[in-house]
Design a protein around this motif. Structure first.
Motif, PDB file in Angstrom:
ATOM      1  N   PHE A  92     -84.900  72.561 -44.080  1.00  0.00           N
ATOM      2  CA  PHE A  92     -84.065  72.361 -45.274  1.00  0.00           C
ATOM      3  C   PHE A  92     -83.661  73.695 -45.889  1.00  0.00           C
ATOM      4  N   ILE A  93     -84.629  74.570 -46.034  1.00  0.00           N
ATOM      5  CA  ILE A  93     -84.355  75.871 -46.658  1.00  0.00           C
ATOM      6  C   ILE A  93     -83.370  76.665 -45.809  1.00  0.00           C
ATOM      7  N   ALA A  96     -79.823  75.089 -45.912  1.00  0.00           N
ATOM      8  CA  ALA A  96     -79.159  75.251 -47.210  1.00  0.00           C
ATOM      9  C   ALA A  96     -78.692  76.684 -47.398  1.00  0.00           C
ATOM     10  N   LEU A  97     -79.551  77.638 -47.093  1.00  0.00           N
ATOM     11  CA  LEU A  97     -79.205  79.033 -47.355  1.00  0.00           C
ATOM     12  C   LEU A  97     -78.176  79.565 -46.366  1.00  0.00           C
ATOM     13  N   ALA A 100     -74.763  77.849 -47.017  1.00  0.00           N
ATOM     14  CA  ALA A 100     -74.172  78.317 -48.274  1.00  0.00           C
ATOM     15  C   ALA A 100     -73.610  79.713 -48.106  1.00  0.00           C
ATOM     16  N   ALA A 101     -74.363  80.559 -47.379  1.00  0.00           N
ATOM     17  CA  ALA A 101     -73.887  81.919 -47.149  1.00  0.00           C
ATOM     18  C   ALA A 101     -72.625  81.912 -46.302  1.00  0.00           C
ATOM     19  N   MET A 148     -75.485  86.226 -42.369  1.00  0.00           N
ATOM     20  CA  MET A 148     -75.742  86.158 -43.814  1.00  0.00           C
ATOM     21  C   MET A 148     -75.274  87.425 -44.512  1.00  0.00           C
ATOM     22  N   HIS A 153     -75.082  88.473 -48.962  1.00  0.00           N
ATOM     23  CA  HIS A 153     -76.408  88.035 -49.404  1.00  0.00           C
ATOM     24  C   HIS A 153     -77.483  88.413 -48.403  1.00  0.00           C
ATOM     25  N   SER A 155     -79.845  90.277 -48.800  1.00  0.00           N
ATOM     26  CA  SER A 155     -81.179  90.358 -49.405  1.00  0.00           C
ATOM     27  C   SER A 155     -81.861  89.002 -49.471  1.00  0.00           C
ATOM     28  N   ALA A 156     -81.121  87.940 -49.163  1.00  0.00           N
ATOM     29  CA  ALA A 156     -81.751  86.618 -49.139  1.00  0.00           C
ATOM     30  C   ALA A 156     -82.311  86.303 -47.759  1.00  0.00           C
ATOM     31  N   VAL A 159     -86.115  85.425 -47.037  1.00  0.00           N
ATOM     32  CA  VAL A 159     -86.527  84.057 -47.353  1.00  0.00           C
ATOM     33  C   VAL A 159     -86.254  83.140 -46.164  1.00  0.00           C
TER      34      VAL A 159
END
Lengths: 252, 252
Positions: A92-93, A96-97, A100-101, A148, A153, A155-156, A159
């Motif tokens: 999921f994480i 989503a990330l 979105a990116a 990404m 982003h 720096s994300a 995660v």
DNA sequence: GCTGACGTACTTGTATGGTAGCCGACCGAC
DNA sequence: GTCGGTCGGCTACCATACAAGTACGTCAGC
């Protein structure tokens, strides 16, 4: 594989012992060199790596925070088994990330960005030709990270990387079906093409199905290697291996 | 606020010293009791909390991993200043995860879920009436966590919570404009209404703009409290406070 | 007054010792 | 054979000691 003596010799610039040990252990766990469920003792690791218990202990605490080991006070520390809940959460994480990116990347991506991604694609094809699984894994990681970064982003990414670790342990077992590699590369190429074309929705959908394919592989692996998985959310009684000392230990 | 002696007395069931210290320090940092830029010495903390350096040190390592402190070997450990990059990254992560969860929650949410969320809303209104900022912060946290739980991805909350910590330090300064509280509560209510109505796109949009409002507040705070922020990505030379021993210096 | 070397007091990093607690094998009672 | 107590060995946890390195105040030299 990093030998004990190699810990401090290679590439230790600016990194202290704790960080080196952390990297070594993380690599061993994600690479399944240390199997889920196996014990990782502070003492044994310290002796093997030629350092004191302190940096080893601190590394294990960080790994526990990442969910890669489970620490049971006064009992032991064990490489965490793959948990259904954790895998679903990681998926999921990640989805989503990364999606979105990507949606933000569409429109931002310049010719240079696309070119750099395509370089990685050809490198992946080369790894495929040579059946270099380890190399492909690394290039896959780099591809998704770069993707990404295009959105701004970067720096994300840590995660995502942390979530991915949960998935990667299982993937490591599923990829031997080498035919998969070319399929995955094709999906990578499709994402880049749609990103370049500026087709936001189809790019999103393409990446999403790519990630879901990886996820579904994990579920297949579960039936083949049930011993690596754990049904429980909090697996109690990890079972100490009492035969370890008599069989394996020859020294001292 | 946790006193030194209270560390081991209250609610230490099953939690070891390291975890207790970690919670205390995290609370102090996010609550701005420890200001960004201030030094946190392992020795001083150990003495104040009545424990040895070991659990303090291990806590600081975890906090460094969360980005709440910066450790400079042989120099000192400092509460991290709020970094533009980190705030933007945190906002991106939070928005992506919470909105993705909400989209999945629409359709899954039962009457019981909605009812529980509404209980939190009335509690928030009560906190607003009493101007209980601290209580509102806690209820806000609980609301967003519950919202994610409805989607079935409660286990992803810690990731959001960690990202949120970067934002919360700044928010803590912005909220004193009490009028904001009722506005935020209204947005919460709108999200719940749209969730109950099953209007996926509008619910998403509503939550997104709610989160962006919070984000924009952070930017306003920057002009009012520039000393809490840092332009650099890697702020070098945090400047040791040599006058610390003599007395607390008069503030501006 | 200014500059530069130096000492001191601090910092985190690493190593090591001691403690409480848990597991599992052993052994006697039944 | 089965059950229950005991004891040895292991564990992670915490405390402490030592080492390596930095910053800053001091002071000699100019």
């Amino acid at each position: 594989m990093v030998s004990a003596e190699g810990l401090h010799t290679a590439r230790s610039r600016g990194r202290n012992t704790r960080q080196l040990v952390h990297e070594v252990l993380r690599s061993r766990i994600v690479g399944l060199e240390l199997e889920p469920g196996s014990a990782v003792s502070e003492n044994d690791l310290a002796a093997e790596l030629g350092v004191s218990r302190t940096p080893v202990r601190e590394s294990l605490i960080l790994l526990a925070d990442e969910g890669l080991v489970d620490i049971y006070p006064q009992m032991g520390t064990f490489v965490s088994r793959i948990r259904e809940r954790a895998v679903a959460s990681a998926q999921f994480i990640r989805e989503a990330l990364e999606c979105a990116a990507l949606r933000e990347a569409v429109g931002k991506a310049g010719a240079r960005d696309v070119a750099e991604l395509r370089v990685l694609l050809t490198a992946q094809e080369e790894a495929d030709r040579q059946s270099d699984m380890e190399g492909f894994f690394q290039l896959d990681e780099e591809f998704h990270a770069r993707l990404m970064a295009v959105s701004g982003h970067a720096s994300a990414w840590p995660v995502v990387s942390q979530a991915k670790a949960q998935l990667d342990r299982a993937r490591r077992l599923s990829l031997p079906m080498t035919q998969q590699m070319s399929l995955l590369i094709g999906q990578h190429r499709e994402v880049v093409d749609l990103l370049e074309a500026g087709d936001l929705d189809r790019a999103d959908e393409s990446l999403r199905s790519h990630l879901r394919l990886v996820f579904s592989d994990v579920e297949k692996i579960r039936t083949k290697h049930p011993e690596l998985f754990s049904d429980e959310d909090a697996p109690l009684r990890p079972r100490r291996d009492s035969a370890r000392r008599t069989a394996a230990r020859g020294d001292r």
